[in-house]
Design an enzyme around this catalytic site. Structure first.
Site, PDB file in Angstrom:
ATOM      1  N   HIS A  15      35.119  42.752  -3.836  1.00  0.00           N
ATOM      2  CA  HIS A  15      33.728  43.166  -3.668  1.00  0.00           C
ATOM      3  C   HIS A  15      32.884  42.047  -3.058  1.00  0.00           C
ATOM      4  CE1 HIS A  15      29.708  44.463  -5.600  1.00  0.00           C
ATOM      5  NE2 HIS A  15      29.976  45.319  -4.641  1.00  0.00           N
ATOM      6  N   HIS A  57      23.185  42.077   1.342  1.00  0.00           N
ATOM      7  CA  HIS A  57      23.089  43.254   0.485  1.00  0.00           C
ATOM      8  C   HIS A  57      21.650  43.733   0.329  1.00  0.00           C
ATOM      9  CE1 HIS A  57      22.586  45.369  -3.384  1.00  0.00           C
ATOM     10  NE2 HIS A  57      23.760  45.888  -3.097  1.00  0.00           N
TER      11      HIS A  57
END
Length: 247
Positions: A15, A57
Site C-alpha cells: 500500500h 494521496h
C-alpha cells in the site's frame, strides 16, 4: 476474460509503496516494498497545476510535504522542490515527490506490477482520469504487465475507459452498494476493490461468478489476510509489508 485481458497481477500489493515503513507515495517507499519481497505496489496519482501526473494521496500538501495548501495550486516545477520525506523520519529527509513517469521507469526496470489509484482533486475527475490513463498507456507501452487503474471516482474511471479502454480498471468502494454489479458493467471494470471489512466469502464468490476479480484494502493482520486469501481474494493491498509475507 480474453487472453489479452488476462489477470497478471500478484496476490499481494504494498500500500502506497511500503505501507508505514517509508514516506508514502515516494520512490523510496517503492524500493523498500520491493526489498520486502513485494512485486506489486499501489499508489495515488493526481495532477499538478500544470497537468503533470504525480504521486500524492491528500488534496493538500500539508500532511506529507513541507508545504501547505492545495496540491494542484503549484506547477510540477514547484512541487518537485518539496521535501516529501522529513514528515516520516529524518532518514528520508529531502525525499522528493515523484512523477508517474519516474515510478513507471522504476517499476518496469524492476518487474513490479502497479495499481494506480486515480485521485482527482475536486472538480477535476474527468480531466484526471483521462490524463492518467493516457500517460499510463504511453509509459507502459509494450510492457509485459500493464498497470491496473482504480478509483473511488466513477467519473474518473469512465473518462479513463473512454481515453484508454484497453487498460484494466478496478472500482474502489468503501461500502458495497446493492447495484455494484451494474456499476461494474457500466464502467467495464474487471475488479472490485473493497475495504476488507466489507468483504465476505459470499461477496467474493458473487464477484467471481459475475466474472470479476476481487481486490481489497488494507488488511494488516496476517491472520486476516490469510482468511481473505482463503476466500479467494485476488489482491490484498496491505501496509504491513514487514509481517505479511508475499507468496
Amino acid at each position: 476474460m480474453t487472453k489479452k485481458d488476462a489477470w497478471l497481477y500478484p496476490r499481494y500489493a504494498a500500500h502506497r509503496g511500503a505501507g508505514k515503513l517509508a514516506p508514502e507515495n515516494t520512490l523510496a517507499a517503492m524500493r523498500i516494498g520491493y526489498e520486502h519481497g513485494y512485486r506489486m505496489v499501489e499508489f495515488d496519482v493526481k495532477l499538478s497545476g500544470d497537468g503533470v501526473p504525480f504521486l500524492l494521496h491528500d488534496e493538500t500538501l500539508d500532511r506529507t510535504t513541507d508545504a501547505r495548501g492545495r496540491a494542484d495550486a503549484l506547477t510540477w516545477g514547484e512541487l518537485a522542490k518539496l521535501d516529501a520525506g522529513s514528515w516520516h523520519s529524518k532518514a528520508f529527509a529531502g525525499e522528493p515527490l515523484p512523477t508517474l513517469a519516474t515510478i513507471a521507469r522504476w517499476a518496469r526496470a524492476s518487474s513490479v506490477a502497479c495499481n494506480i489509484e486515480i485521485k482527482p482533486m475536486p472538480g477535476r475527475d474527468r480531466e484526471t482520469g483521462a490524463a492518467i490513463a493516457l500517460d499510463a498507456r504511453a509509459l507502459w507501452r509494450d510492457a509485459a504487465v500493464p498497470p491496473i487503474l482504480s478509483s473511488f471516482s466513477e467519473e474518473a474511471l469512465a473518462a479513463a475507459r473512454t481515453a484508454v479502454p484497453e487498460l484494466q480498471r478496478a472500482l474502489l468502494l468503501e461500502k458495497v452498494p446493492q447495484d455494484w454489479r451494474e456499476r461494474m458493467l457500466r464502467l467495464d471494470c474487471v475488479a472490485l476493490d473493497v475495504d476488507y471489512r466489507e468483504l465476505s466469502a459470499a461477496l467474493v464468490v458473487a464477484a467471481h461468478d459475475a466474472g470479476h476479480k476481487v481486490m481489497t484494502y488494507t488488511p494488516n493482520d496476517p491472520k486476516v489476510v490469510s482468511k481473505l486469501v482463503g476466500w479467494g481474494v485476488d489482491v490484498a493491498i496491505t501496509d504491513a509489508i514487514d509481517v505479511v509475507r508475499p507468496e
